[in-house]
Design a protein around this motif. Structure first.
Motif, short mmCIF file in Angstrom:
data_model
loop_
_atom_site.label_atom_id
_atom_site.label_comp_id
_atom_site.label_asym_id
_atom_site.label_seq_id
_atom_site.Cartn_x
_atom_site.Cartn_y
_atom_site.Cartn_z
N PRO A 316 2.03 -66.17 75.20
CA PRO A 316 2.25 -64.76 75.60
C PRO A 316 1.64 -64.40 76.94
CG PRO A 316 1.77 -64.88 73.26
CD PRO A 316 1.58 -66.26 73.79
N GLY A 317 0.45 -64.92 77.24
CA GLY A 317 -0.17 -64.61 78.52
C GLY A 317 0.43 -65.35 79.70
N ARG A 318 1.21 -66.40 79.45
CA ARG A 318 1.79 -67.20 80.52
C ARG A 318 3.21 -66.78 80.89
NH1 ARG A 318 0.62 -73.57 79.48
NH2 ARG A 318 2.09 -73.64 81.23
N LEU A 319 3.85 -66.00 80.03
CA LEU A 319 5.25 -65.67 80.26
C LEU A 319 5.45 -64.83 81.52
CD1 LEU A 319 6.72 -64.99 76.72
CD2 LEU A 319 6.59 -67.12 78.00
N VAL A 331 12.76 -69.79 73.14
CA VAL A 331 13.61 -69.08 72.17
C VAL A 331 14.61 -70.03 71.52
CG1 VAL A 331 13.31 -66.83 73.28
CG2 VAL A 331 15.18 -68.32 74.02
N GLU A 332 15.09 -71.04 72.26
CA GLU A 332 15.98 -72.04 71.65
C GLU A 332 15.26 -72.80 70.56
OE1 GLU A 332 19.42 -73.80 74.37
OE2 GLU A 332 17.46 -74.07 75.28
N TYR A 333 14.01 -73.17 70.81
CA TYR A 333 13.22 -73.87 69.79
C TYR A 333 13.05 -72.99 68.56
CZ TYR A 333 9.17 -76.08 67.57
OH TYR A 333 8.31 -76.66 66.65
N CYS A 334 12.75 -71.71 68.78
CA CYS A 334 12.56 -70.80 67.65
C CYS A 334 13.84 -70.66 66.84
CB CYS A 334 12.11 -69.43 68.16
SG CYS A 334 10.42 -69.41 68.81
N VAL A 335 14.99 -70.60 67.50
CA VAL A 335 16.26 -70.46 66.78
C VAL A 335 16.54 -71.70 65.95
CG1 VAL A 335 18.76 -70.35 67.08
CG2 VAL A 335 17.29 -68.82 68.37
N GLN A 336 16.38 -72.87 66.56
CA GLN A 336 16.71 -74.10 65.83
C GLN A 336 15.78 -74.30 64.65
OE1 GLN A 336 17.76 -77.48 68.11
NE2 GLN A 336 17.10 -78.94 66.58
N MET A 337 14.51 -73.96 64.81
CA MET A 337 13.54 -74.14 63.73
C MET A 337 13.44 -72.91 62.82
SD MET A 337 12.76 -77.15 64.31
CE MET A 337 12.93 -78.33 65.63
N ARG A 340 10.55 -67.29 63.20
CA ARG A 340 10.53 -65.86 63.56
C ARG A 340 9.09 -65.46 63.89
NH1 ARG A 340 10.22 -60.62 61.23
NH2 ARG A 340 11.99 -59.25 61.74
N SER A 341 8.69 -65.76 65.12
CA SER A 341 7.31 -65.54 65.55
C SER A 341 7.18 -64.17 66.22
CB SER A 341 6.87 -66.64 66.51
OG SER A 341 5.63 -66.34 67.10
N GLU A 342 6.43 -63.28 65.61
CA GLU A 342 6.26 -61.94 66.18
C GLU A 342 5.55 -61.96 67.53
OE1 GLU A 342 4.24 -57.64 65.02
OE2 GLU A 342 4.60 -59.15 63.48
N PRO A 343 4.41 -62.69 67.70
CA PRO A 343 3.76 -62.69 69.02
C PRO A 343 4.67 -63.21 70.13
CG PRO A 343 2.28 -63.59 67.35
CD PRO A 343 3.63 -63.46 66.71
N LEU A 344 5.43 -64.28 69.85
CA LEU A 344 6.28 -64.84 70.88
C LEU A 344 7.43 -63.90 71.24
CD1 LEU A 344 6.56 -68.61 69.83
CD2 LEU A 344 5.25 -67.63 71.71
N PHE A 345 8.09 -63.34 70.22
CA PHE A 345 9.24 -62.48 70.51
C PHE A 345 8.83 -61.14 71.12
CE2 PHE A 345 11.63 -65.33 67.65
CZ PHE A 345 12.72 -65.54 68.45
N GLU A 346 7.66 -60.64 70.77
CA GLU A 346 7.18 -59.42 71.43
C GLU A 346 6.92 -59.69 72.91
OE1 GLU A 346 6.93 -56.31 70.55
OE2 GLU A 346 7.68 -56.66 68.53
N ALA A 347 6.30 -60.85 73.20
CA ALA A 347 6.05 -61.20 74.60
C ALA A 347 7.35 -61.41 75.36
CB ALA A 347 5.16 -62.46 74.66
N VAL A 348 8.31 -62.07 74.72
CA VAL A 348 9.61 -62.30 75.36
C VAL A 348 10.31 -60.96 75.63
CG1 VAL A 348 11.94 -63.23 75.00
CG2 VAL A 348 9.94 -64.63 74.45
N ALA A 349 10.27 -60.05 74.67
CA ALA A 349 10.93 -58.76 74.85
C ALA A 349 10.28 -57.95 75.96
CB ALA A 349 10.90 -57.97 73.54
N GLU A 350 8.95 -57.94 76.01
CA GLU A 350 8.25 -57.20 77.07
C GLU A 350 8.55 -57.80 78.44
OE1 GLU A 350 4.17 -57.25 75.96
OE2 GLU A 350 4.46 -55.99 74.18
N ASN A 351 8.59 -59.12 78.51
CA ASN A 351 8.93 -59.78 79.76
C ASN A 351 10.38 -59.47 80.16
OD1 ASN A 351 10.12 -62.45 81.17
ND2 ASN A 351 7.97 -62.23 81.72
N PHE A 352 11.25 -59.39 79.17
CA PHE A 352 12.65 -59.07 79.43
C PHE A 352 12.77 -57.68 80.04
CE2 PHE A 352 16.82 -57.43 78.34
CZ PHE A 352 17.66 -58.50 78.59
#
Length: 631
Positions: A316-319, A331-337, A340-352
């Motif tokens: 999250p701090g590196r994104l 996100v591709e890794y999360c989809v295939q596996m 549903r990681s809340e910390p990762l997706f929150e960081a991705v959404a904020e970066n988006f």
């Protein structure tokens, strides 16, 4: 001892190429000029006398460079009387192949190669192998053919050297890479190199860096049917499992990439250990190394909870400053596996929200698709969809048609309906663009368009724009694989069917029926009064109660959140008038006795029946009570 490359310095003075065995790739003229004076850092305790100019007539003295006067000013170098210094001319490959071969071979006249090989015999075998690899690397850089006299001389020297097999693994790997480039996979020298490598690996004398080099060497000529390669890999996997705790971050990513190229899907134990090691050294990974690790794990289909925890801690701090391609890999890794990681997706959404305008259309699509398929709505969802709408308005034409369909389809999983763009997606012009990409529409794309159409029909009744033509509808979503629904697990069905028959007083239910294109797990038919109908009267059914037998494959990994496709399917079925009863595996598996299972099913189904007729519900309740008492 002086450096081994000092022995080769006289040849370097006569030829414009560097004898650097660390790389066998083609070099540019700029690299030649900068690397000519580079020395290989191998030192020994023996002093070796350099060859004189008399020994090799081709050799000539190098310019010693500029000097300095007493005042500290730089002065030009002194020229020898009667000698003019020729300017440095970078090597350029002549147009004529025959002329190129002649010019290159002229560098080795007067038996220079033979003289060097004889001098190398005084060195330890590992140093000698390194020197031969340097000379062969020069041959590769200048494009000499395998049948040319210099190469044949060097190859014979290699065969003689490899007969003793007392050579370091690193030197063997460097030599093997050069030989593979020159003579290909069927080289006799390469076979000898692999035999020596195999012996060293089986003797368990490989270091972490050497293990990486051996894996890299094997990727150059992947032959799954080769017994020699199988032997090496088997021993190497064993050694690497022992060395995993010593591997650095870069070595972990390199080995995983090699396993991917070698198609080692059966090396599950090693991959899991490498994944575990990656979680320990995750902070030290570069962005490109993280992408290598995730790509390998996705292809090898291995998932490690500890790696996800490390990702949640460090990513999250590196994104904010990372390469957008890394976000796509995450996100591709999360989809295939199904992670549903809340910390990762929150960081991705904020970066988006902050930086989406700097991302490519494909990177944008990957992020939205991941959230839709994993049914994750971030806290900043309103800002995220505003940003998405803004991007679609400005860059709609830049999106590839199928990527755009993926984005629209992911939005309906999250109950966000981009109606402004539905009109464009269903337009004849856009549908023609979809079909103009070189191949007919696949069932996955047609299924996505059909679900978009169903959403406008069932959930957006105020939509009056264009519709999907009927001939493009899919009749069964199950025909498109598991992209739209997960098949019922037979094990869970076998556990449920016995208690269900006891509860209903017979097999008054059906399985795998199709309703609105969706496959029904278990269906119970009711008449207008709410009574359960026998199979002979199912044609007169007034209402249907559908049991969803939800096994772990319908949920995100290690959570109780349904996947986006399952949520969309159930919304559509409810809008079609179907009464849904969910039977999740984590509730049913807790029940120990058949009596508990019957009571559980009664408590689940009874509220659905009671909605239609209280009398029927009472009769259903009484029947259930009698069944349980008779047990």
């Amino acid at each position: 001892m002086k450096s081994l490359m000092c022995l080769l310095a006289s040849v370097r003075a006569a030829s414009p190429f560097p004898l650097n065995c660390g790389s066998v790739r083609k070099r540019t003229s700029v690299e030649f000029g900068s690397n000519t004076a580079r020395c290989l850092q191998i030192t020994r305790g023996t002093d070796v006398k350099l060859m004189s100019e008399a020994a090799v007539p081709l050799l000539r003295k190098r310019d010693t460079g500029p000097s300095w006067d007493r005042t500290g000013r730089r002065t030009a170098p002194q020229k020898a009387p009667g000698a003019a210094l020729s300017p440095y001319i970078p090597y350029t490959k002549p147009q004529s192949k025959a002329a190129a071969l002649f010019d290159i071979q002229s560098l080795f006249e007067e038996d220079v190669i033979a003289e060097l090989c004889s001098r190398l015999e005084a060195f330890p075998r590992s140093d000698r192998a390194e020197g031969l690899a340097s000379l062969l690397g020069a041959c590769v850089e200048f494009g000499l053919e395998a049948h040319s006299p210099p190469v044949l001389t060097l190859m014979n020297e290699c065969l003689e050297l490899l007969s003793n097999r007392d050579i370091g693994v690193a030197q063997l790997c460097r030599l093997g890479e050069v030989v593979c480039t020159l003579e290909g996979r069927r080289s006799r020298v390469l076979t000898e190199v692999l035999d020596c490598v195999c012996a060293s690996v089986e003797e368990d004398v490989v270091s972490p860096s050497e293990a990486v080099m051996v894996y890299s060497l094997l990727t150059r000529f992947c032959e799954p049917a080769s017994q020699q390669q199988t032997r090496i890999l088997s021993a190497l996997h064993t050694d690497t499992r022992r060395l995993v705790h010593r591997l650095k971050a870069g070595q972990v990513s390199d080995i995983l990439q090699s396993l991917l190229k070698l198609q080692q899907t059966q090396a599950v134990s090693l991959v899991l250990r490498l994944s575990h090691r990656a979680s320990r050294v995750f902070k030290a990974f570069r962005d490109d190394e993280i992408m290598k690790v995730l790509t390998a794990l996705m292809t090898l289909e291995q998932h490690d909870g500890e790696l996800v925890a490390a990702m949640e801690k460090h990513l999250p701090g590196r994104l904010e400053k990372c390469d957008p391609e890394l976000i796509g890999a995450i996100v591709e890794y999360c989809v295939q596996m199904r992670c549903r990681s809340e910390p990762l997706f929150e960081a991705v959404a904020e970066n988006f929200v902050r930086h989406a305008e700097n991302h490519t259309t494909l990177q944008i699509a990957k992020q939205i698709v991941a959230m839709g398929r994993l049914n994750y709505l971030p806290q900043c969802s309103s800002q995220m969809f505003k940003k998405l709408e803004s991007i679609l308005s400005e860059r709609f034409s830049q999106f590839q048609p199928r990527s755009l369909v993926d984005v629209m389809h992911a939005c309906i999983h999250l109950e966000r309906f981009p109606l402004n763009y539905m009109t464009k997606v269903f337009s004849p012009h856009f549908l023609q663009k979809l079909q103009a990409q070189g191949e007919p529409l696949d069932k996955n794309t047609l299924g996505q368009l059909t679900q978009l159409h169903l959403s406008t029909m069932l959930e957006c009744t105020y939509y009056w724009g264009p519709r999907l033509p009927f001939f493009l509808h899919v009749k069964r979503f199950s025909s498109a694989g598991q992209a739209f629904e997960t098949p019922m697990e037979r094990l869970l069905y076998r556990q449920v069917k016995g208690p269900l028959a006891q509860l209903l007083g017979g097999t008054f239910y059906s399985t795998r029926m199709i309703h609105g294109g969706y496959t029904i797990d278990v269906e119970i038919c009711l008449d207008e009064s709410g009574f359960v109908l026998p199979p002979s009267q199912w044609d007169h059914a007034y209402k249907r109660v559908v049991l969803c037998l939800d096994d772990p494959n319908r949920f995100c990994t290690n959570t109780r959140h349904l996947l986006g496709k399952e949520v969309t399917k159930r919304r559509h079925l409810q809008r079609m008038g179907v009464e849904l009863v969910e039977i999740p595996y984590f509730e049913f598996e807790k029940l120990q006795t058949e009596e508990e299972q019957i009571q559980y099913l009664h408590d689940k189904i009874f509220p659905a029946v009671s909605k239609f007729n209280n009398q029927a519900a009472n009769q259903f309740n009484q029947k259930s009570t009698v069944r349980q008492t008779s047990l």
